[in-house]
Design a protein around this motif. Structure first.
Motif, PDB file in Angstrom:
ATOM      1  N   ILE A   1       0.965  -1.227  -0.017  1.00  0.00           N
ATOM      2  CA  ILE A   1       0.162  -0.037  -0.009  1.00  0.00           C
ATOM      3  C   ILE A   1       0.886   1.222  -0.057  1.00  0.00           C
ATOM      4  CG2 ILE A   1      -1.606   1.429   1.222  1.00  0.00           C
ATOM      5  CD1 ILE A   1      -2.992  -1.422   2.207  1.00  0.00           C
ATOM      6  N   GLN A   2       1.800   1.005   0.744  1.00  0.00           N
ATOM      7  CA  GLN A   2       2.935   2.344   0.777  1.00  0.00           C
ATOM      8  C   GLN A   2       3.540   2.601  -0.533  1.00  0.00           C
ATOM      9  OE1 GLN A   2       2.922   4.499   3.265  1.00  0.00           O
ATOM     10  NE2 GLN A   2       4.534   5.652   2.176  1.00  0.00           N
ATOM     11  N   ALA A   3       3.939   1.541  -1.040  1.00  0.00           N
ATOM     12  CA  ALA A   3       4.701   1.627  -2.490  1.00  0.00           C
ATOM     13  C   ALA A   3       3.780   2.138  -3.642  1.00  0.00           C
ATOM     14  CB  ALA A   3       5.218   0.224  -2.767  1.00  0.00           C
ATOM     15  N   GLN A   4       2.548   1.627  -3.571  1.00  0.00           N
ATOM     16  CA  GLN A   4       1.479   1.970  -4.431  1.00  0.00           C
ATOM     17  C   GLN A   4       1.243   3.488  -4.145  1.00  0.00           C
ATOM     18  OE1 GLN A   4       0.230   1.599  -7.606  1.00  0.00           O
ATOM     19  NE2 GLN A   4       0.057  -0.571  -7.191  1.00  0.00           N
ATOM     20  N   LYS A   5       1.061   4.034  -2.899  1.00  0.00           N
ATOM     21  CA  LYS A   5       0.829   5.244  -2.607  1.00  0.00           C
ATOM     22  C   LYS A   5       1.860   6.396  -3.152  1.00  0.00           C
ATOM     23  CE  LYS A   5       0.002   8.505   1.151  1.00  0.00           C
ATOM     24  NZ  LYS A   5      -0.181   8.590   2.730  1.00  0.00           N
ATOM     25  N   VAL A   6       3.304   5.673  -2.851  1.00  0.00           N
ATOM     26  CA  VAL A   6       4.394   6.501  -3.261  1.00  0.00           C
ATOM     27  C   VAL A   6       4.315   6.694  -4.944  1.00  0.00           C
ATOM     28  CG1 VAL A   6       6.873   6.574  -3.368  1.00  0.00           C
ATOM     29  CG2 VAL A   6       5.945   5.935  -1.249  1.00  0.00           C
ATOM     30  N   ALA A   7       4.354   5.559  -5.369  1.00  0.00           N
ATOM     31  CA  ALA A   7       4.292   5.501  -7.083  1.00  0.00           C
ATOM     32  C   ALA A   7       3.339   6.571  -7.647  1.00  0.00           C
ATOM     33  CB  ALA A   7       3.947   3.941  -7.332  1.00  0.00           C
ATOM     34  N   ASN A   8       1.959   6.354  -7.046  1.00  0.00           N
ATOM     35  CA  ASN A   8       0.948   7.273  -7.406  1.00  0.00           C
ATOM     36  C   ASN A   8       1.120   8.675  -7.224  1.00  0.00           C
ATOM     37  OD1 ASN A   8      -0.566   4.999  -8.345  1.00  0.00           O
ATOM     38  ND2 ASN A   8      -1.775   4.971  -6.672  1.00  0.00           N
ATOM     39  N   GLN A   9       1.911   8.975  -6.160  1.00  0.00           N
ATOM     40  CA  GLN A   9       2.104  10.235  -5.882  1.00  0.00           C
ATOM     41  C   GLN A   9       3.373  10.708  -6.710  1.00  0.00           C
ATOM     42  OE1 GLN A   9       3.814  10.674  -1.680  1.00  0.00           O
ATOM     43  NE2 GLN A   9       2.207  12.393  -1.163  1.00  0.00           N
ATOM     44  N   GLN A  10       4.309  10.147  -7.054  1.00  0.00           N
ATOM     45  CA  GLN A  10       5.253  10.340  -7.827  1.00  0.00           C
ATOM     46  C   GLN A  10       4.852  10.572  -9.459  1.00  0.00           C
ATOM     47  OE1 GLN A  10       8.168   7.279  -7.579  1.00  0.00           O
ATOM     48  NE2 GLN A  10       9.264   8.088  -6.137  1.00  0.00           N
ATOM     49  N   ALA A  11       3.721   9.720  -9.854  1.00  0.00           N
ATOM     50  CA  ALA A  11       3.005   9.959 -11.046  1.00  0.00           C
ATOM     51  C   ALA A  11       2.300  11.224 -11.108  1.00  0.00           C
ATOM     52  CB  ALA A  11       2.257   8.596 -11.372  1.00  0.00           C
ATOM     53  N   SER A  12       1.769  11.359 -10.033  1.00  0.00           N
ATOM     54  CA  SER A  12       0.788  12.396  -9.901  1.00  0.00           C
ATOM     55  C   SER A  12       1.856  14.083 -10.004  1.00  0.00           C
ATOM     56  CB  SER A  12       0.015  12.761  -8.753  1.00  0.00           C
ATOM     57  OG  SER A  12      -0.636  13.928  -8.435  1.00  0.00           O
ATOM     58  N   TYR A  13       3.073  13.879  -9.561  1.00  0.00           N
ATOM     59  CA  TYR A  13       3.714  14.824  -9.519  1.00  0.00           C
ATOM     60  C   TYR A  13       4.481  15.140 -10.966  1.00  0.00           C
ATOM     61  CZ  TYR A  13       4.191  15.245  -4.277  1.00  0.00           C
ATOM     62  OH  TYR A  13       3.691  15.317  -2.872  1.00  0.00           O
ATOM     63  N   ALA A  14       4.798  13.912 -11.399  1.00  0.00           N
ATOM     64  CA  ALA A  14       5.155  13.878 -12.956  1.00  0.00           C
ATOM     65  C   ALA A  14       4.134  14.490 -13.989  1.00  0.00           C
ATOM     66  CB  ALA A  14       5.740  12.578 -13.346  1.00  0.00           C
ATOM     67  N   TYR A  15       3.139  14.097 -13.684  1.00  0.00           N
ATOM     68  CA  TYR A  15       1.928  14.559 -14.506  1.00  0.00           C
ATOM     69  C   TYR A  15       1.946  15.993 -14.364  1.00  0.00           C
ATOM     70  CZ  TYR A  15      -2.613  15.664 -16.482  1.00  0.00           C
ATOM     71  OH  TYR A  15      -3.631  16.251 -17.227  1.00  0.00           O
ATOM     72  N   GLU A  16       1.826  16.776 -13.152  1.00  0.00           N
ATOM     73  CA  GLU A  16       1.721  18.098 -13.005  1.00  0.00           C
ATOM     74  C   GLU A  16       2.944  18.834 -13.472  1.00  0.00           C
ATOM     75  OE1 GLU A  16       0.107  21.471 -12.081  1.00  0.00           O
ATOM     76  OE2 GLU A  16      -0.766  19.585 -12.291  1.00  0.00           O
ATOM     77  N   SER A  17       4.086  18.325 -13.343  1.00  0.00           N
ATOM     78  CA  SER A  17       5.355  18.960 -13.995  1.00  0.00           C
ATOM     79  C   SER A  17       5.070  18.877 -15.479  1.00  0.00           C
ATOM     80  CB  SER A  17       6.483  17.978 -13.257  1.00  0.00           C
ATOM     81  OG  SER A  17       7.525  18.565 -13.884  1.00  0.00           O
ATOM     82  N   ALA A  18       4.829  17.691 -16.089  1.00  0.00           N
ATOM     83  CA  ALA A  18       4.549  17.710 -17.534  1.00  0.00           C
ATOM     84  C   ALA A  18       3.620  18.558 -17.942  1.00  0.00           C
ATOM     85  CB  ALA A  18       4.459  16.315 -17.947  1.00  0.00           C
ATOM     86  N   ARG A  19       2.588  18.642 -17.297  1.00  0.00           N
ATOM     87  CA  ARG A  19       1.446  19.817 -17.687  1.00  0.00           C
ATOM     88  C   ARG A  19       1.899  21.145 -17.721  1.00  0.00           C
ATOM     89  NH1 ARG A  19      -2.414  23.042 -15.817  1.00  0.00           N
ATOM     90  NH2 ARG A  19      -1.525  22.987 -13.669  1.00  0.00           N
TER      91      ARG A  19
END
Length: 190
Positions: free
Chosen positions: A31-49
């Motif tokens: 659950i923690q790894a999935q949360k971190v991965a989703n958070q990183q993906a969210s940050y990357a998405y926002e950065s890309a946007r």
């Protein structure tokens, strides 16, 4: 879960405890790894946007600068054309005002003034045509630069998504916990 312990043959308290403990730890880690991965993906998405928006804003500013420069060049060329026309009219007026110039000589001087003004205007026109072509090349370069920056942003976004997909799932955790539990049980019963 508790029904899985007897089904797997994990009837001793120690083996069942190890199994449940490793399953709980694995679930928390997953659950923690999935949360971190989703958070990183969210940050990357926002950065890309933001990067794509920045690319668009930079393109708009650079295009406006190109447009402004071309507008100024056109205005300068129009002023030069007007100056050439004025110079031609002044030359023709001076020729007409000159006393003692015969008809053929006056006509020759008049044609020379017209020719010089026409040559100057043609040079200005060619310069402007060249400026227009350079503008088109510069604009194509800006479009390519913007496309490149936007593609980089999309690639960054896709890489983040792929990394998020590589995070362990709950099924992976259950399988690892079951393997660990069985190995612990086998090791204890030897």
């Amino acid at each position: 879960m508790c029904a899985a312990i007897p089904a797997l043959g994990l009837t001793s308290n120690l083996a069942g405890g190890l199994f449940l403990g490793s399953l709980a730890i694995g679930a928390v880690q997953t659950i923690q790894a999935q949360k971190v991965a989703n958070q990183q993906a969210s940050y990357a998405y926002e950065s890309a946007r933001r990067s794509a928006l920045s690319a668009d804003a930079a393109f708009a500013a650079q295009q406006e600068a190109l447009n402004s420069r071309l507008r100024e060049e056109r205005q300068a060329a129009a002023q030069k054309r007007q100056a050439a026309s004025i110079k031609q009219l002044e030359a023709q007026g001076a020729i007409a005002a000159t006393e003692g110039v015969s008809g053929n000589l006056a006509a020759l001087l008049d044609r020379d003034a017209v020719r010089q003004a026409a040559n100057l205007r043609e040079t200005i026109n060619q310069t402007m045509e060249s400026a227009d072509r350079q503008y088109d090349r510069d604009l194509q370069g800006l479009l390519a630069q913007r496309a490149s920056r936007r593609n980089e942003a999309v690639d960054f976004q896709n890489q983040a998504y792929i990394q998020a997909q590589k995070a362990p799932t709950l099924l992976d955790t259950v399988a690892q916990a079951a393997t660990l539990g069985l190995n612990s049980y086998i090791a204890l019963n030897r």
